[in-house]
Design an enzyme around this catalytic site. Structure first.
Site, PDB file in Angstrom:
ATOM      1  N   ASP A  74      22.000  12.678   5.567  1.00  0.00           N
ATOM      2  CA  ASP A  74      21.876  11.932   4.864  1.00  0.00           C
ATOM      3  C   ASP A  74      20.372  11.890   3.428  1.00  0.00           C
ATOM      4  O   ASP A  74      19.498  12.992   4.340  1.00  0.00           O
ATOM      5  CB  ASP A  74      21.066  10.447   5.278  1.00  0.00           C
ATOM      6  CG  ASP A  74      21.091   9.457   4.712  1.00  0.00           C
ATOM      7  OD1 ASP A  74      21.438   9.123   3.657  1.00  0.00           O
ATOM      8  OD2 ASP A  74      20.159   8.476   4.977  1.00  0.00           O
ATOM      9  N   HIS A  75      20.214  11.542   2.993  1.00  0.00           N
ATOM     10  CA  HIS A  75      19.576  12.063   2.064  1.00  0.00           C
ATOM     11  C   HIS A  75      18.438  10.566   1.883  1.00  0.00           C
ATOM     12  O   HIS A  75      18.565   9.895   1.738  1.00  0.00           O
ATOM     13  CB  HIS A  75      20.180  11.776   0.579  1.00  0.00           C
ATOM     14  CG  HIS A  75      21.008  13.237   0.273  1.00  0.00           C
ATOM     15  ND1 HIS A  75      22.012  12.833  -0.525  1.00  0.00           N
ATOM     16  CD2 HIS A  75      20.644  14.618   0.644  1.00  0.00           C
ATOM     17  CE1 HIS A  75      22.595  14.422  -1.314  1.00  0.00           C
ATOM     18  NE2 HIS A  75      21.887  15.350  -0.415  1.00  0.00           N
ATOM     19  N   TYR A 125      21.613   5.968   1.094  1.00  0.00           N
ATOM     20  CA  TYR A 125      22.764   6.028   1.587  1.00  0.00           C
ATOM     21  C   TYR A 125      23.980   6.472   1.383  1.00  0.00           C
ATOM     22  O   TYR A 125      24.693   6.281   1.474  1.00  0.00           O
ATOM     23  CB  TYR A 125      22.823   4.450   0.663  1.00  0.00           C
ATOM     24  CG  TYR A 125      22.504   3.558   0.203  1.00  0.00           C
ATOM     25  CD1 TYR A 125      21.173   2.648   0.725  1.00  0.00           C
ATOM     26  CD2 TYR A 125      21.963   3.493  -1.166  1.00  0.00           C
ATOM     27  CE1 TYR A 125      20.416   1.681   0.758  1.00  0.00           C
ATOM     28  CE2 TYR A 125      20.953   2.329  -1.799  1.00  0.00           C
ATOM     29  CZ  TYR A 125      19.873   1.800  -0.787  1.00  0.00           C
ATOM     30  OH  TYR A 125      18.799   1.046  -0.535  1.00  0.00           O
ATOM     31  N   HIS A 126      23.385   7.761   1.807  1.00  0.00           N
ATOM     32  CA  HIS A 126      24.289   9.072   1.753  1.00  0.00           C
ATOM     33  C   HIS A 126      24.442  10.121   3.468  1.00  0.00           C
ATOM     34  O   HIS A 126      24.367  11.454   3.058  1.00  0.00           O
ATOM     35  CB  HIS A 126      23.683  10.038   0.845  1.00  0.00           C
ATOM     36  CG  HIS A 126      23.506   9.116  -0.679  1.00  0.00           C
ATOM     37  ND1 HIS A 126      22.854  10.567  -1.449  1.00  0.00           N
ATOM     38  CD2 HIS A 126      24.185   9.038  -1.563  1.00  0.00           C
ATOM     39  CE1 HIS A 126      23.056   9.793  -2.763  1.00  0.00           C
ATOM     40  NE2 HIS A 126      24.247   8.690  -2.381  1.00  0.00           N
ATOM     41  N   PRO A 127      24.913   9.183   3.762  1.00  0.00           N
ATOM     42  CA  PRO A 127      24.814   9.576   5.490  1.00  0.00           C
ATOM     43  C   PRO A 127      26.340  10.461   5.179  1.00  0.00           C
ATOM     44  O   PRO A 127      27.702   9.897   4.469  1.00  0.00           O
ATOM     45  CB  PRO A 127      25.060   8.036   6.682  1.00  0.00           C
ATOM     46  CG  PRO A 127      25.897   7.395   5.691  1.00  0.00           C
ATOM     47  CD  PRO A 127      24.834   7.660   4.069  1.00  0.00           C
TER      48      PRO A 127
END
Length: 605
Positions: free
Chosen positions: A329-330, A531-533
């Site tokens: 994630d980011h 919010y980048h899984p």
């Protein structure tokens, strides 16, 4: 930004005027469906909506699209209120497990993970930033055994989707027009946005198109917006399918299991709708596009996953695969905020007025068109990477506001900021003019996992990203914060009287203010997700024991089943993930059709 409470009282008439004409035309959704289709797609998000559109272009096939959530609406169309959509019915509202060395200043040491439960998926509640990533990301994918996924292979699929509305960028040769997805620059920008681009120039970063020839640089970003309003994949790819008799779209359809025959071929999908269970069958393929959380969850519930984990839960194993691992994630360190003495930030009391709201509704202009408040992007190189390679390892999101801009109504809640952190660090600045700098860790080395909590498909899975467990990650974050601070000290920002918050961050006040130890403490106290899984159904060569799907996105060990969404990424891309997910949808559609897209733009990065 906490504005939802104002809209019903201010705009009943204007909201009615803004109602999309196509929403009252021919019906898009279906309450009835057939017992069998050629293709069944699970999830109408950034990838699934694309696939549904592209496969149903062939009138000789029947396609079913199942979505667990409902429809997007006029509120989801408003770019600025992206954060307000979290923890509402359009959000799965997940939370991680308590983190050991991160999220220490958040409630329960947990990170809130919103995911779209609505047509368009997370493209309906994200911040709409259009970023493709770096060409080296995709060349790395191919080097890891994924033939056909190099930059030269994926680039045409970015262009295929795109309908870019900014002529100067289109003329550069790195963009396209005529696709379904509208991409444009917001029509509104504060003076802060332009000044932060100037600050980037001062410290050595050019003002460039970060989706153009090079990525290292700063710009006022483009977003997936159309006439000032959000252009989700629902609006872009599903609305144009109205009238296609061979595509059925069913909402509130929660897939609970994939059904296999004795030869391990995926034959059907079991789903619940309005508390009733149904089964529908597939003649050709089932495509799972439920996202990096729900896709691995559904696979494991269906018997595809780690053998030892499934056996512990009593689930019969159909294919022993490392589903749920490789979670990436980011993240960024929250809390890097600047107080200014000019009234230029996006402040809730300032913009909640009839003029600004009607300006958005009637003309698609004004502050409500900003991309969740993100007004500038800066791709930077920390000291841990080679600048000459043009592979930035951090991405600054410049926000013309901060959690105090709405008085704590939205951001404190959706981010899970602890009461102590809010009271001591944020409350002194409530409704002051501020801006924020969020340096995002683009290529984290920490890896987490997703596991089933139980066999109940309604039980949220165990999500543990293991943030900052690799020492390299926090070192990179500290250096990226120092670059942000240097930009804040340039004349372009100092003309606004910019100064960092003076309030001590709880738990970090024993370190010298903004020293390296203080910045590391800040990163661990307020560890924020972008919010980048990705990565939980990893793509890899068929012989790769860590892979779940092959380069054709076919699930190993079974037939008739593919996964196509962010979960297939072997490594996270160096940028926001929505555009890459749309690209994945475009590419897998051609794979299924047995063809390949060729586009010849003027330029190629």
């Amino acid at each position: 930004m906490g504005v939802l409470q104002y809209l019903p009282s201010l705009l009943p008439l204007a909201a009615l005027m803004y109602m999309r004409v196509q929403d009252i035309a021919s019906p898009l959704l279906k309450d009835k469906w057939e017992p069998e289709y050629d293709y069944i797609i699970i999830g109408a998000g950034s990838s699934g909506a694309v696939i549904a559109n592209r496969l149903s272009e062939d009138p000789n096939v029947k396609v079913l699209l199942l979505e667990a959530g409902g429809s997007d609406n006029q509120i989801t169309d408003v770019p600025l209120v992206a954060a307000s959509l979290q923890q509402t019915p359009v959000d799965w509202a997940y939370q991680t497990e308590p983190q050991e060395v991160a999220c220490l200043g958040l409630k329960g040491r947990r990170s809130r993970w919103p995911r779209g439960r609505v047509l368009g998926g997370s493209s309906t509640l994200n911040y709409m930033l259009y970023v493709r990533g770096n060409k080296k990301d995709y060349d790395r994918w191919e080097a890891l055994g994924n033939k056909g996924w190099s930059w030269n292979n994926v680039y045409p699929y970015f262009l295929k989707s795109e309908d870019n509305r900014d002529p100067p960028l289109v003329d550069s040769g790195y963009h396209a027009t005529g696709g379904y997805l509208t991409v444009s620059t917001p029509p509104y920008a504060t003076p802060l946005a332009k000044s932060y681009v100037e600050a980037g120039l001062t410290i050595g970063y050019p003002n460039i198109d970060i989706n153009g020839a090079k990525q290292g640089g700063w710009m006022i970003p483009q977003g997936t917006i159309r006439r000032g309003a959000r252009c989700s994949t629902s609006k872009a790819f599903l609305q144009p399918t109205r009238g296609r008799p061979n595509l059925d779209i069913v909402i509130f359809a929660h897939a609970t299991k994939i059904l296999f025959d004795e030869k391990k071929r995926a034959r059907g999908v079991q789903f619940d709708r309005l508390r009733i269970s149904y089964t529908v069958h597939a003649r050709k393929e089932i495509i799972v596009s439920a996202g990096a959380i729900n896709s691995p969850q559904l696979l494991m519930l269906s018997g595809i996953g780690p053998k030892h984990h499934l056996q512990q839960l009593g689930i019969p194993v159909i294919s022993d695969l490392p589903v749920g691992y490789n979670l990436q994630d980011h993240i960024y360190p929250g809390g890097l905020h600047v107080l200014i003495d000019h009234p230029h930030s996006i402040l809730q009391p300032r913009i909640i007025n009839l003029m600004d709201i009607n300006n958005f509704i009637l003309f698609g202009r004004g502050p409500f068109t900003t991309l969740g408040g993100v007004e500038t992007l800066g791709f930077i190189h920390t000291k841990y990477v080679n600048v000459s390679e043009d592979w930035p390892d951090a991405e600054i999101h410049f926000v013309s506001g901060s959690p105090v801009s709405d008085g704590g109504q939205t951001f404190q809640r959706v981010m899970g900021v602890s009461d102590q952190l809010w009271q001591s660090y944020y409350k002194p600045y409530v409704f002051e003019d501020t801006f924020s700098m969020h340096p995002v860790l683009l290529r984290p080395k920490s890896r987490g996992f997703i596991k089933l909590r139980s066999t109940d498909p309604y039980d949220p899975p165990i999500i543990d990203p293991k943030y900052l467990t690799h020492p390299h990650d926090v070192l990179t974050m500290v250096d990226s914060m120092k670059i942000c601070i240097s930009a804040m000290r340039t004349p372009a920002i100092q003309k606004f009287g910019g100064k960092l918050f003076e309030s001590p961050l709880p738990g970090c006040d024993h370190y010298p203010k903004y020293s390296d130890p203080y910045l590391e403490c800040l990163a661990r106290m307020y560890t924020a997700t972008l919010y980048h899984p990705v990565g939980t159904c990893k793509m890899g060569h068929h012989s790769d024991p860590t892979a779940v799907v092959d380069p054709q996105l076919r699930v190993k060990g079974v037939q008739g089943l593919r996964v196509a969404d962010a979960s297939i990424m072997p490594e996270i891309v160096s940028g926001n993930t929505n555009a890459p997910c749309i690209m994945i949808g475009e590419k897998v559609s051609d794979m299924i059709k047995g063809k390949r897209t060729f586009l010849k733009p003027k330029g190629k990065r």
